[in-house]
Design a protein around this motif. Structure first.
Motif, PDB file in Angstrom:
ATOM      1  N   TYR A   1      34.657   6.233 -54.441  1.00 34.27           N
ATOM      2  CA  TYR A   1      35.261   4.946 -54.062  1.00 34.27           C
ATOM      3  C   TYR A   1      36.682   4.784 -54.597  1.00 34.27           C
ATOM      4  CZ  TYR A   1      30.761   2.986 -52.423  1.00 34.27           C
ATOM      5  OH  TYR A   1      29.593   2.723 -51.749  1.00 34.27           O
ATOM      6  N   GLU A   2      36.903   5.128 -55.859  1.00 35.52           N
ATOM      7  CA  GLU A   2      38.240   4.968 -56.444  1.00 35.52           C
ATOM      8  C   GLU A   2      39.267   5.821 -55.708  1.00 35.52           C
ATOM      9  OE1 GLU A   2      39.502   2.939 -58.787  1.00 35.52           O
ATOM     10  OE2 GLU A   2      37.557   1.957 -59.054  1.00 35.52           O
ATOM     11  N   ARG A   3      38.902   7.039 -55.393  1.00 29.09           N
ATOM     12  CA  ARG A   3      39.816   7.938 -54.664  1.00 29.09           C
ATOM     13  C   ARG A   3      40.076   7.400 -53.263  1.00 29.09           C
ATOM     14  NH1 ARG A   3      44.016  10.064 -53.836  1.00 29.09           N
ATOM     15  NH2 ARG A   3      44.144  12.058 -52.806  1.00 29.09           N
ATOM     16  N   ILE A   4      39.051   6.892 -52.616  1.00 28.37           N
ATOM     17  CA  ILE A   4      39.221   6.300 -51.291  1.00 28.37           C
ATOM     18  C   ILE A   4      40.165   5.097 -51.378  1.00 28.37           C
ATOM     19  CG2 ILE A   4      38.033   5.069 -49.424  1.00 28.37           C
ATOM     20  CD1 ILE A   4      35.573   6.895 -50.051  1.00 28.37           C
ATOM     21  N   ASP A   5      39.982   4.260 -52.393  1.00 24.07           N
ATOM     22  CA  ASP A   5      40.894   3.128 -52.615  1.00 24.07           C
ATOM     23  C   ASP A   5      42.344   3.612 -52.706  1.00 24.07           C
ATOM     24  OD1 ASP A   5      38.691   1.437 -52.781  1.00 24.07           O
ATOM     25  OD2 ASP A   5      38.915   1.054 -54.938  1.00 24.07           O
ATOM     26  N   GLU A   6      42.577   4.658 -53.482  1.00 23.84           N
ATOM     27  CA  GLU A   6      43.930   5.188 -53.670  1.00 23.84           C
ATOM     28  C   GLU A   6      44.543   5.623 -52.345  1.00 23.84           C
ATOM     29  OE1 GLU A   6      44.063   8.363 -56.553  1.00 23.84           O
ATOM     30  OE2 GLU A   6      42.723   7.263 -57.898  1.00 23.84           O
ATOM     31  N   VAL A   7      43.736   6.295 -51.527  1.00 19.50           N
ATOM     32  CA  VAL A   7      44.254   6.776 -50.246  1.00 19.50           C
ATOM     33  C   VAL A   7      44.553   5.595 -49.321  1.00 19.50           C
ATOM     34  CG1 VAL A   7      43.810   8.227 -48.229  1.00 19.50           C
ATOM     35  CG2 VAL A   7      43.110   9.006 -50.504  1.00 19.50           C
ATOM     36  N   TYR A   8      43.687   4.599 -49.285  1.00 20.96           N
ATOM     37  CA  TYR A   8      43.990   3.403 -48.489  1.00 20.96           C
ATOM     38  C   TYR A   8      45.296   2.772 -48.949  1.00 20.96           C
ATOM     39  CZ  TYR A   8      39.740   2.718 -45.666  1.00 20.96           C
ATOM     40  OH  TYR A   8      38.740   2.830 -44.727  1.00 20.96           O
ATOM     41  N   ARG A   9      45.467   2.610 -50.246  1.00 15.88           N
ATOM     42  CA  ARG A   9      46.679   1.972 -50.782  1.00 15.88           C
ATOM     43  C   ARG A   9      47.936   2.770 -50.441  1.00 15.88           C
ATOM     44  NH1 ARG A   9      43.247   0.968 -55.629  1.00 15.88           N
ATOM     45  NH2 ARG A   9      42.774  -1.260 -55.590  1.00 15.88           N
TER      46      ARG A   9
ATOM     47  N   ASP B   1      49.685  -5.664 -50.237  1.00 14.24           N
ATOM     48  CA  ASP B   1      48.456  -5.777 -51.013  1.00 14.24           C
ATOM     49  C   ASP B   1      47.443  -6.759 -50.425  1.00 14.24           C
ATOM     50  OD1 ASP B   1      49.357  -3.891 -52.810  1.00 14.24           O
ATOM     51  OD2 ASP B   1      50.111  -5.374 -54.239  1.00 14.24           O
ATOM     52  N   ASN B   2      47.914  -7.846 -49.824  1.00 12.15           N
ATOM     53  CA  ASN B   2      46.971  -8.825 -49.261  1.00 12.15           C
ATOM     54  C   ASN B   2      46.138  -8.225 -48.141  1.00 12.15           C
ATOM     55  OD1 ASN B   2      47.685 -10.859 -51.011  1.00 12.15           O
ATOM     56  ND2 ASN B   2      49.184 -11.750 -49.623  1.00 12.15           N
ATOM     57  N   ILE B   3      46.760  -7.447 -47.266  1.00 12.06           N
ATOM     58  CA  ILE B   3      46.034  -6.830 -46.152  1.00 12.06           C
ATOM     59  C   ILE B   3      45.163  -5.685 -46.661  1.00 12.06           C
ATOM     60  CG2 ILE B   3      46.268  -5.619 -43.947  1.00 12.06           C
ATOM     61  CD1 ILE B   3      47.117  -8.576 -43.838  1.00 12.06           C
ATOM     62  N   ILE B   4      45.725  -4.829 -47.492  1.00  8.15           N
ATOM     63  CA  ILE B   4      44.968  -3.693 -48.028  1.00  8.15           C
ATOM     64  C   ILE B   4      43.774  -4.187 -48.841  1.00  8.15           C
ATOM     65  CG2 ILE B   4      45.063  -1.706 -49.590  1.00  8.15           C
ATOM     66  CD1 ILE B   4      48.006  -1.381 -48.676  1.00  8.15           C
ATOM     67  N   GLY B   5      43.928  -5.335 -49.488  1.00  9.91           N
ATOM     68  CA  GLY B   5      42.823  -5.903 -50.255  1.00  9.91           C
ATOM     69  C   GLY B   5      41.574  -6.134 -49.428  1.00  9.91           C
ATOM     70  N   GLY B   6      41.739  -6.215 -48.101  1.00  2.00           N
ATOM     71  CA  GLY B   6      40.581  -6.382 -47.223  1.00  2.00           C
ATOM     72  C   GLY B   6      39.648  -5.185 -47.206  1.00  2.00           C
TER      73      GLY B   6
ATOM     74  N   PRO C   1      33.848   0.334 -28.527  1.00  2.13           N
ATOM     75  CA  PRO C   1      34.532   0.825 -29.725  1.00  2.13           C
ATOM     76  C   PRO C   1      35.274  -0.282 -30.476  1.00  2.13           C
ATOM     77  CG  PRO C   1      35.629   1.616 -27.739  1.00  2.13           C
ATOM     78  CD  PRO C   1      34.406   0.892 -27.298  1.00  2.13           C
ATOM     79  N   VAL C   2      35.345  -0.102 -31.770  1.00  2.06           N
ATOM     80  CA  VAL C   2      36.064  -0.994 -32.669  1.00  2.06           C
ATOM     81  C   VAL C   2      37.159  -0.164 -33.318  1.00  2.06           C
ATOM     82  CG1 VAL C   2      35.845  -2.433 -34.729  1.00  2.06           C
ATOM     83  CG2 VAL C   2      33.957  -2.312 -33.100  1.00  2.06           C
ATOM     84  N   THR C   3      38.358  -0.729 -33.411  1.00  2.00           N
ATOM     85  CA  THR C   3      39.486  -0.034 -34.008  1.00  2.00           C
ATOM     86  C   THR C   3      39.569  -0.380 -35.495  1.00  2.00           C
ATOM     87  OG1 THR C   3      40.680  -0.091 -31.909  1.00  2.00           O
ATOM     88  CG2 THR C   3      41.988   0.327 -33.898  1.00  2.00           C
ATOM     89  N   MET C   4      39.776   0.642 -36.311  1.00  2.00           N
ATOM     90  CA  MET C   4      39.823   0.455 -37.767  1.00  2.00           C
ATOM     91  C   MET C   4      40.706   1.511 -38.402  1.00  2.00           C
ATOM     92  SD  MET C   4      36.009   1.920 -38.439  1.00  2.00           S
ATOM     93  CE  MET C   4      35.471   0.855 -37.124  1.00  2.00           C
ATOM     94  N   TRP C   5      40.929   1.354 -39.695  1.00  2.00           N
ATOM     95  CA  TRP C   5      41.662   2.352 -40.459  1.00  2.00           C
ATOM     96  C   TRP C   5      40.728   3.494 -40.863  1.00  2.00           C
ATOM     97  CZ3 TRP C   5      44.417  -1.321 -44.443  1.00  2.00           C
ATOM     98  CH2 TRP C   5      45.485  -1.962 -43.807  1.00  2.00           C
ATOM     99  N   VAL C   6      41.303   4.662 -41.042  1.00  2.00           N
ATOM    100  CA  VAL C   6      40.551   5.847 -41.457  1.00  2.00           C
ATOM    101  C   VAL C   6      41.331   6.559 -42.549  1.00  2.00           C
ATOM    102  CG1 VAL C   6      41.588   7.263 -39.619  1.00  2.00           C
ATOM    103  CG2 VAL C   6      39.425   7.987 -40.666  1.00  2.00           C
ATOM    104  N   VAL C   7      40.617   7.090 -43.525  1.00  2.00           N
ATOM    105  CA  VAL C   7      41.267   7.860 -44.588  1.00  2.00           C
ATOM    106  C   VAL C   7      40.570   9.199 -44.778  1.00  2.00           C
ATOM    107  CG1 VAL C   7      42.202   5.855 -45.819  1.00  2.00           C
ATOM    108  CG2 VAL C   7      39.942   6.734 -46.428  1.00  2.00           C
ATOM    109  N   ARG C   8      41.374  10.136 -45.243  1.00  2.00           N
ATOM    110  CA  ARG C   8      40.876  11.474 -45.573  1.00  2.00           C
ATOM    111  C   ARG C   8      40.939  11.654 -47.080  1.00  2.00           C
ATOM    112  NH1 ARG C   8      43.737  17.265 -44.006  1.00  2.00           N
ATOM    113  NH2 ARG C   8      42.368  18.516 -45.337  1.00  2.00           N
ATOM    114  N   VAL C   9      39.834  12.107 -47.642  1.00  2.00           N
ATOM    115  CA  VAL C   9      39.773  12.461 -49.056  1.00  2.00           C
ATOM    116  C   VAL C   9      39.217  13.875 -49.113  1.00  2.00           C
ATOM    117  CG1 VAL C   9      38.775  11.933 -51.309  1.00  2.00           C
ATOM    118  CG2 VAL C   9      39.464  10.061 -49.793  1.00  2.00           C
ATOM    119  N   GLY C  10      40.082  14.819 -49.450  1.00  2.00           N
ATOM    120  CA  GLY C  10      39.665  16.217 -49.446  1.00  2.00           C
ATOM    121  C   GLY C  10      39.316  16.651 -48.030  1.00  2.00           C
ATOM    122  N   ASP C  11      38.115  17.154 -47.852  1.00  2.00           N
ATOM    123  CA  ASP C  11      37.659  17.611 -46.544  1.00  2.00           C
ATOM    124  C   ASP C  11      36.726  16.613 -45.875  1.00  2.00           C
ATOM    125  OD1 ASP C  11      39.130  19.937 -46.746  1.00  2.00           O
ATOM    126  OD2 ASP C  11      37.474  21.115 -47.563  1.00  2.00           O
TER     127      ASP C  11
END
Length: 125
Positions: free
Chosen positions: A87-95, A103-108, A32-42
């Motif tokens: 993609y834009e909505r996913i970007d917003e949730v990550y931010r 911003d430097n880390i999130i920019g990744g 397994p690899v550890t990473m960030w996860v986001v939810r957009v709607g369902d």
């Protein structure tokens, strides 16, 4: 197509990290690899910071199946490419979710290469 339960969406969507193990051609799981996860709607999404060249992303292309663990939930999933229209909505949730990293880390994960490696996680039932 299977959908997430509201409890799964809440638990995984609120989790800080997600562990993802893709399936090899023989059906066994990679480490397994550890990473960030986001939810957009369902829906739940992950991105590869190294874009489509990233090792774990390439691993998801073998069988488009694997296992995730986050927020006390462990389940088998199917990997599918995310619709570029979100993609834009996913970007917003990550931010928003990970803003404390700056911003430097999130920019990744909010850049054209990472966007191209956006995976939608679909539960296997």
């Amino acid at each position: 197509m299977a959908t997430w339960t509201s409890d799964e969406l809440a638990a995984i969507g609120e989790a800080e990290d997600l562990d993802l193990a893709s399936r090899r051609a023989d059906g066994s799981l990679r480490h397994p690899v550890t990473m960030w996860v986001v939810r957009v709607g369902d829906d739940l999404y992950v991105r590869c910071m190294n874009g489509r060249a990233g090792a774990w992303y390439r691993g998801t292309r073998t069988r488009h199946q694997g296992r995730i663990s986050a927020g006390g939930i462990q389940t088998d999933v199917t990997f599918t490419d995310a619709d570029p229209a979100v993609y834009e909505r996913i970007d917003e949730v990550y931010r928003t979710k990970y803003r404390r990293y700056g911003d430097n880390i999130i920019g990744g994960v909010v850049n054209p290469e990472s966007r191209a490696a956006t995976i939608k996680l679909i539960p296997e039932r």
